[in-house]
Design a protein around this motif. Sequence first.
Motif, PDB file in Angstrom:
ATOM      1  N   HIS A  60      42.366  36.016  35.350  1.00 27.39           N
ATOM      2  CA  HIS A  60      43.203  36.020  34.162  1.00 27.39           C
ATOM      3  C   HIS A  60      44.471  35.200  34.348  1.00 27.39           C
ATOM      4  CE1 HIS A  60      41.466  38.575  31.088  1.00 27.39           C
ATOM      5  NE2 HIS A  60      40.980  39.353  32.041  1.00 27.39           N
ATOM      6  N   LEU A  61      44.865  34.946  35.595  1.00 31.36           N
ATOM      7  CA  LEU A  61      46.070  34.160  35.841  1.00 31.36           C
ATOM      8  C   LEU A  61      45.862  32.670  35.590  1.00 31.36           C
ATOM      9  CD1 LEU A  61      47.438  35.874  39.064  1.00 31.36           C
ATOM     10  CD2 LEU A  61      48.352  36.024  36.746  1.00 31.36           C
ATOM     11  N   ARG A  62      44.575  32.244  35.444  1.00 30.38           N
ATOM     12  CA  ARG A  62      44.315  30.855  35.127  1.00 30.38           C
ATOM     13  C   ARG A  62      44.870  30.536  33.740  1.00 30.38           C
ATOM     14  NH1 ARG A  62      40.895  27.611  37.448  1.00 30.38           N
ATOM     15  NH2 ARG A  62      40.410  26.697  35.420  1.00 30.38           N
ATOM     16  N   PRO A  63      45.228  29.287  33.499  1.00 33.55           N
ATOM     17  CA  PRO A  63      45.734  28.929  32.165  1.00 33.55           C
ATOM     18  C   PRO A  63      44.670  29.115  31.102  1.00 33.55           C
ATOM     19  CG  PRO A  63      45.324  26.966  33.489  1.00 33.55           C
ATOM     20  CD  PRO A  63      45.220  28.142  34.413  1.00 33.55           C
ATOM     21  N   VAL A  64      45.101  29.566  29.913  1.00 41.00           N
ATOM     22  CA  VAL A  64      44.171  29.762  28.814  1.00 41.00           C
ATOM     23  C   VAL A  64      43.621  28.430  28.334  1.00 41.00           C
ATOM     24  CG1 VAL A  64      43.974  30.555  26.426  1.00 41.00           C
ATOM     25  CG2 VAL A  64      45.278  31.894  28.082  1.00 41.00           C
ATOM     26  N   HIS A  65      44.426  27.363  28.381  1.00 49.13           N
ATOM     27  CA  HIS A  65      44.009  26.072  27.882  1.00 49.13           C
ATOM     28  C   HIS A  65      43.367  25.253  29.001  1.00 49.13           C
ATOM     29  CE1 HIS A  65      46.203  27.117  24.290  1.00 49.13           C
ATOM     30  NE2 HIS A  65      47.276  27.347  25.023  1.00 49.13           N
ATOM     31  N   LEU A  66      42.610  24.232  28.590  1.00 46.15           N
ATOM     32  CA  LEU A  66      41.900  23.411  29.573  1.00 46.15           C
ATOM     33  C   LEU A  66      42.799  22.372  30.229  1.00 46.15           C
ATOM     34  CD1 LEU A  66      38.573  22.892  27.605  1.00 46.15           C
ATOM     35  CD2 LEU A  66      38.881  24.204  29.688  1.00 46.15           C
ATOM     36  N   SER A  67      43.993  22.183  29.697  1.00 40.84           N
ATOM     37  CA  SER A  67      44.979  21.269  30.294  1.00 40.84           C
ATOM     38  C   SER A  67      44.422  19.862  30.456  1.00 40.84           C
ATOM     39  CB  SER A  67      45.455  21.819  31.654  1.00 40.84           C
ATOM     40  OG  SER A  67      45.986  23.119  31.510  1.00 40.84           O
ATOM     41  N   SER A 112      34.277  36.680  29.737  1.00 40.49           N
ATOM     42  CA  SER A 112      32.971  37.253  30.086  1.00 40.49           C
ATOM     43  C   SER A 112      32.819  37.377  31.604  1.00 40.49           C
ATOM     44  CB  SER A 112      31.845  36.383  29.522  1.00 40.49           C
ATOM     45  OG  SER A 112      31.932  36.292  28.119  1.00 40.49           O
ATOM     46  N   LEU A 113      33.219  36.339  32.338  1.00 44.90           N
ATOM     47  CA  LEU A 113      33.131  36.389  33.800  1.00 44.90           C
ATOM     48  C   LEU A 113      34.062  37.460  34.365  1.00 44.90           C
ATOM     49  CD1 LEU A 113      33.014  32.558  34.560  1.00 44.90           C
ATOM     50  CD2 LEU A 113      31.130  34.179  34.737  1.00 44.90           C
ATOM     51  N   SER A 114      35.233  37.597  33.753  1.00 45.67           N
ATOM     52  CA  SER A 114      36.173  38.623  34.198  1.00 45.67           C
ATOM     53  C   SER A 114      35.580  40.018  34.022  1.00 45.67           C
ATOM     54  CB  SER A 114      37.483  38.498  33.420  1.00 45.67           C
ATOM     55  OG  SER A 114      38.353  39.568  33.729  1.00 45.67           O
ATOM     56  N   ALA A 141      38.375  50.845  26.278  1.00 47.29           N
ATOM     57  CA  ALA A 141      38.151  49.926  27.400  1.00 47.29           C
ATOM     58  C   ALA A 141      37.372  48.691  26.996  1.00 47.29           C
ATOM     59  CB  ALA A 141      37.408  50.653  28.525  1.00 47.29           C
ATOM     60  N   SER A 142      36.956  48.622  25.739  1.00 48.60           N
ATOM     61  CA  SER A 142      36.141  47.491  25.301  1.00 48.60           C
ATOM     62  C   SER A 142      37.007  46.338  24.805  1.00 48.60           C
ATOM     63  CB  SER A 142      35.189  47.931  24.183  1.00 48.60           C
ATOM     64  OG  SER A 142      35.926  48.370  23.050  1.00 48.60           O
ATOM     65  N   TYR A 143      38.259  46.266  25.235  1.00 48.74           N
ATOM     66  CA  TYR A 143      39.165  45.209  24.790  1.00 48.74           C
ATOM     67  C   TYR A 143      38.571  43.836  25.062  1.00 48.74           C
ATOM     68  CZ  TYR A 143      43.129  42.010  24.847  1.00 48.74           C
ATOM     69  OH  TYR A 143      43.946  40.944  24.630  1.00 48.74           O
ATOM     70  N   GLY A 144      37.969  43.649  26.240  1.00 47.94           N
ATOM     71  CA  GLY A 144      37.406  42.345  26.591  1.00 47.94           C
ATOM     72  C   GLY A 144      36.287  41.927  25.669  1.00 47.94           C
ATOM     73  N   LEU A 145      35.363  42.845  25.369  1.00 46.61           N
ATOM     74  CA  LEU A 145      34.236  42.524  24.485  1.00 46.61           C
ATOM     75  C   LEU A 145      34.722  42.229  23.072  1.00 46.61           C
ATOM     76  CD1 LEU A 145      31.596  45.169  25.626  1.00 46.61           C
ATOM     77  CD2 LEU A 145      31.675  42.739  26.196  1.00 46.61           C
TER      78      LEU A 145
END
Length: 345
Positions: A210-217, A265-267, A309-313
Motif C-alpha cells: 500500500h505504500l507504493r504510489p497510487v499513480h503509475l508515475s 487485489s494482490l494486497s 472488513a470488505s473495504y478492499g473488495l
Amino acid sequence: MFKKLEGIRYQLIGSYLYAVYFSLLIIALILFFTHSVIQPIWLSVEAIILALIVTALTLSLVGLYVMFRQGGNVKDRLQELSIFIATLSEGKFNATLLMKESKDEFSTLGHELNDLAHKVKGQVKSLERMAEEKSEYAKQAHLAATVEERQRLARDLHDAVSQQLFALSMMSQATSKIIDEKPEQAKEQVEEISQMALQAQNEMRALLLHLRPVHLSGESLHEGIDRLIEELKQRCSIQFKVDVDSELQLSQAKEEHIFRIAQESLSNALRHANASNIELRIKEKDLIYIYISDDGDGFNLDEQMNAKASYGLNSIKERCEEIGGTFDIKSKHGEGTYIDIRIPK
C-alpha cells in the motif's frame, strides 16, 4: 424434452389447437341441435361426424404447419433480442440490433433497445470523462491524503502486526519456560509461533504494498505491474503467473484505475488468502478483460461483502464501476477466490 415444449413456438401451437377444437365443439353442438330440432334430410349423424373429423384433421395439419413456421419466426426474433440484451450486459455498447422493415411490436422493441444502448454508451463516455477529471482532482488531493493514509497504516500496524508481535513475544517466553519439562508442548507452541510469524510477515508485505504510489508515475500499465510483481517475488514465496497485454491502448485514468485494482487485489490476497499461487491476466479484445485468482483459503462471499472488513473488495468494485466496468467475484472456503472484471475500451 418437456422443457422444450414450454417454448413460445409450442405455446402458440397449443393456443391455436385450443381455438380449433373449441370451435369444432361449438360447430358440433350447432349441427346436432339442428339435426335434433329441425331434422333436415341431408343432415345425418354420420354426415356430422364425418364432417367434424375431416374438418378437425384438415385444420390441425394445416394449422400445425402454419403455426410451427410462424412460431419459429417469433422465436428467432425473440432470440435476436435476447442475444442483443446479453451483448449489452457484457458492456459492448457499440453493438446495434438490425431490425426488419416492419412496424410490429418486435421492431418497436428493437428500436427502443438500440436507443437504450446509445444512451448507455453516452453515459459510459460521461463516466470516463468524470474518471479523467477525478484523476486530476486525485493528484491535487494526494498531499492532503498522505496524512490520512499514514494514520490508517498506523492503525493497521497496531491492530494487526503489533498485536501479533506481542503475542509472539508472550508465546516465546512461555515456550522457553516449558521447553525442558514439556518438550512436546513446546514443539507445538514453536510451530504455532512459526505460523503467527508468517502471518505477521504477510501483513507487513501487504502494508508495504500500500505504500507504493497510487499513480503509475509515467510508466505504462504493463511496466508498472511487472515492476510490482518483481518486487513481490523478492519478498515472498508465492508463485505469480502474470500475463498483461503490452499493447494496451488506454487513457491515463483507466490505466491508473486498473493498476490500483491489481494492487488492491494482490494486497487482499497477501493479507487474507494464505495462497501459494496467484494469477493475474489483463487482455484487450472487444473489452478489457481482467482476471485475478488465487488458490488460498477462500471465504463466504455473502458474509464478506456485507462485513466491515470488505473495504478492499468494495474499493475494487467501486473503481471498476467508475470507469463503466462490470465486477464479478466468486469464492468458497478451501477453493480460492476468482475475480472477473470487464471494462469497455
